[in-house]
Scaffold this motif. Structure first.
Motif, PDB file in Angstrom:
ATOM      1  N   VAL A 128     -34.848 118.640 105.373  1.00 26.82           N
ATOM      2  CA  VAL A 128     -35.664 117.569 105.944  1.00 26.82           C
ATOM      3  C   VAL A 128     -37.008 117.520 105.224  1.00 26.82           C
ATOM      4  O   VAL A 128     -37.750 118.515 105.229  1.00 26.82           O
ATOM      5  CB  VAL A 128     -35.898 117.799 107.455  1.00 26.82           C
ATOM      6  CG1 VAL A 128     -36.771 116.687 108.031  1.00 26.82           C
ATOM      7  CG2 VAL A 128     -34.568 117.875 108.197  1.00 26.82           C
ATOM      8  N   PRO A 129     -37.352 116.385 104.608  1.00 25.80           N
ATOM      9  CA  PRO A 129     -38.668 116.279 103.964  1.00 25.80           C
ATOM     10  C   PRO A 129     -39.787 116.481 104.975  1.00 25.80           C
ATOM     11  O   PRO A 129     -39.652 116.117 106.153  1.00 25.80           O
ATOM     12  CB  PRO A 129     -38.672 114.839 103.416  1.00 25.80           C
ATOM     13  CG  PRO A 129     -37.245 114.423 103.374  1.00 25.80           C
ATOM     14  CD  PRO A 129     -36.559 115.158 104.482  1.00 25.80           C
ATOM     15  N   LEU A 130     -40.859 117.065 104.507  1.00 27.98           N
ATOM     16  CA  LEU A 130     -41.971 117.402 105.400  1.00 27.98           C
ATOM     17  C   LEU A 130     -42.447 116.188 106.196  1.00 27.98           C
ATOM     18  O   LEU A 130     -42.748 116.303 107.391  1.00 27.98           O
ATOM     19  CB  LEU A 130     -43.131 117.976 104.573  1.00 27.98           C
ATOM     20  CG  LEU A 130     -44.352 118.462 105.356  1.00 27.98           C
ATOM     21  CD1 LEU A 130     -43.957 119.590 106.313  1.00 27.98           C
ATOM     22  CD2 LEU A 130     -45.450 118.929 104.408  1.00 27.98           C
ATOM     23  N   GLU A 131     -42.484 115.025 105.565  1.00 28.53           N
ATOM     24  CA  GLU A 131     -43.017 113.843 106.231  1.00 28.53           C
ATOM     25  C   GLU A 131     -42.101 113.323 107.347  1.00 28.53           C
ATOM     26  O   GLU A 131     -42.503 112.461 108.133  1.00 28.53           O
ATOM     27  CB  GLU A 131     -43.288 112.725 105.228  1.00 28.53           C
ATOM     28  CG  GLU A 131     -42.059 112.157 104.514  1.00 28.53           C
ATOM     29  CD  GLU A 131     -41.703 112.937 103.252  1.00 28.53           C
ATOM     30  OE1 GLU A 131     -40.901 112.394 102.451  1.00 28.53           O
ATOM     31  OE2 GLU A 131     -42.223 114.059 103.064  1.00 28.53           O
ATOM     32  N   ARG A 132     -40.874 113.864 107.443  1.00 33.49           N
ATOM     33  CA  ARG A 132     -39.958 113.399 108.481  1.00 33.49           C
ATOM     34  C   ARG A 132     -39.663 114.474 109.527  1.00 33.49           C
ATOM     35  O   ARG A 132     -38.838 114.262 110.414  1.00 33.49           O
ATOM     36  CB  ARG A 132     -38.646 112.903 107.853  1.00 33.49           C
ATOM     37  CG  ARG A 132     -38.835 111.691 106.952  1.00 33.49           C
ATOM     38  CD  ARG A 132     -37.518 111.068 106.568  1.00 33.49           C
ATOM     39  NE  ARG A 132     -36.836 110.490 107.710  1.00 33.49           N
ATOM     40  CZ  ARG A 132     -35.620 109.922 107.628  1.00 33.49           C
ATOM     41  NH1 ARG A 132     -34.976 109.880 106.474  1.00 33.49           N
ATOM     42  NH2 ARG A 132     -35.050 109.397 108.705  1.00 33.49           N
TER      43      ARG A 132
END
Length: 231
Positions: free
Chosen positions: A167-171
């Motif tokens: 999971v990308p940090l921004e999500r």
């Protein structure tokens, strides 16, 4: 070339208890959510499961029928176990459901499966080794990878049901809220595991499919822990 895995899949049979069916349905519904399909591609390909023996190519002289017979014998020699107090968790960069109380019985089950099915594992190819990138593993993980073909076994094992890919940090905030809400009905619930499953990847990159189900001995008592035990 096919790969085979030994998985724990609660709710695999329709006659299983409501808690197991509810868990499997919740995870299947999660995989079906279109807004998160970009974050569940690999999770969906491997399917709802907890790994007991990671995917392998069959060793020379070993057959699919022999593997299934070994799974019959493995399952017949033990009774059901409890996956206690499931809860969402972050494991590295991905999200999963993990037991909320002492998973000792599950750890023993996985260690037994690791040993029992090792004779069926073909040696890793150079391609297998490159894909795992052993240079990025911790020393202990690399030792386990070289011995067992997979780095997350024995003292590095963690029983879990994978929900997402990385999971990308921004999500992370978005996905954590969605998982908490989606799995509210099964969080904290004890779920019996009553069988092991042989799953097969029919071709490289294909989705894993259930090949066979191997129930545990029915006469064994199912013990549900009443409270957390010291670790």
């Amino acid at each position: 070339m096919k790969r085979y895995a030994v998985y724990a899949v609660p709710g695999i049979n329709k006659e299983e208890v409501a808690e197991a069916i509810r868990l499997r349905t919740a995870v299947d519904d999660w995989y079906g959510r279109q807004e998160f399909h970009d974050l569940t591609q690999d999770a969906r390909r491997y399917g709802f499961h907890a790994t007991l023996k990671a995917p392998i190519h069959l060793a020379a002289g070993r057959t699919e029928a022999q593997l299934c017979a070994a799974a019959d014998a493995f399952a017949a020699g033990r009774g059901p176990v409890v996956i206690s107090a499931l809860r969402p968790a972050a494991i590295g960069g991905f999200r999963a459901l993990v037991p909320g109380r002492d998973p000792e019985d599950l750890d023993v089950l996985a260690a037994d499966a690791l040993w029992t099915f090792e004779d069926f594992r073909a040696p890793l190819t150079q391609g297998d080794i490159r894909r795992r990138r052993p240079e990025n593993l911790e020393q202990r993980e690399r030792e386990l990878f070289e011995r067992w073909g997979y780095p997350y076994v024995l003292d590095k094992y963690l029983f879990h049901f994978t929900l997402t890919d990385h999971v990308p940090l921004e999500r992370t905030a978005e996905i954590d809220v969605a998982i908490k809400d989606h799995f509210d009905g099964v969080s904290g619930v004890d779920v019996p595991l009553t069988a092991v499953v042989i799953s097969v990847e029919p071709a490289p990159g294909a989705a894993f499919e259930v090949l066979s189900v191997h129930p545990f001995a029915e006469q064994a008592a199912l013990e549900t822990p009443d409270a957390p035990r010291p670790s």
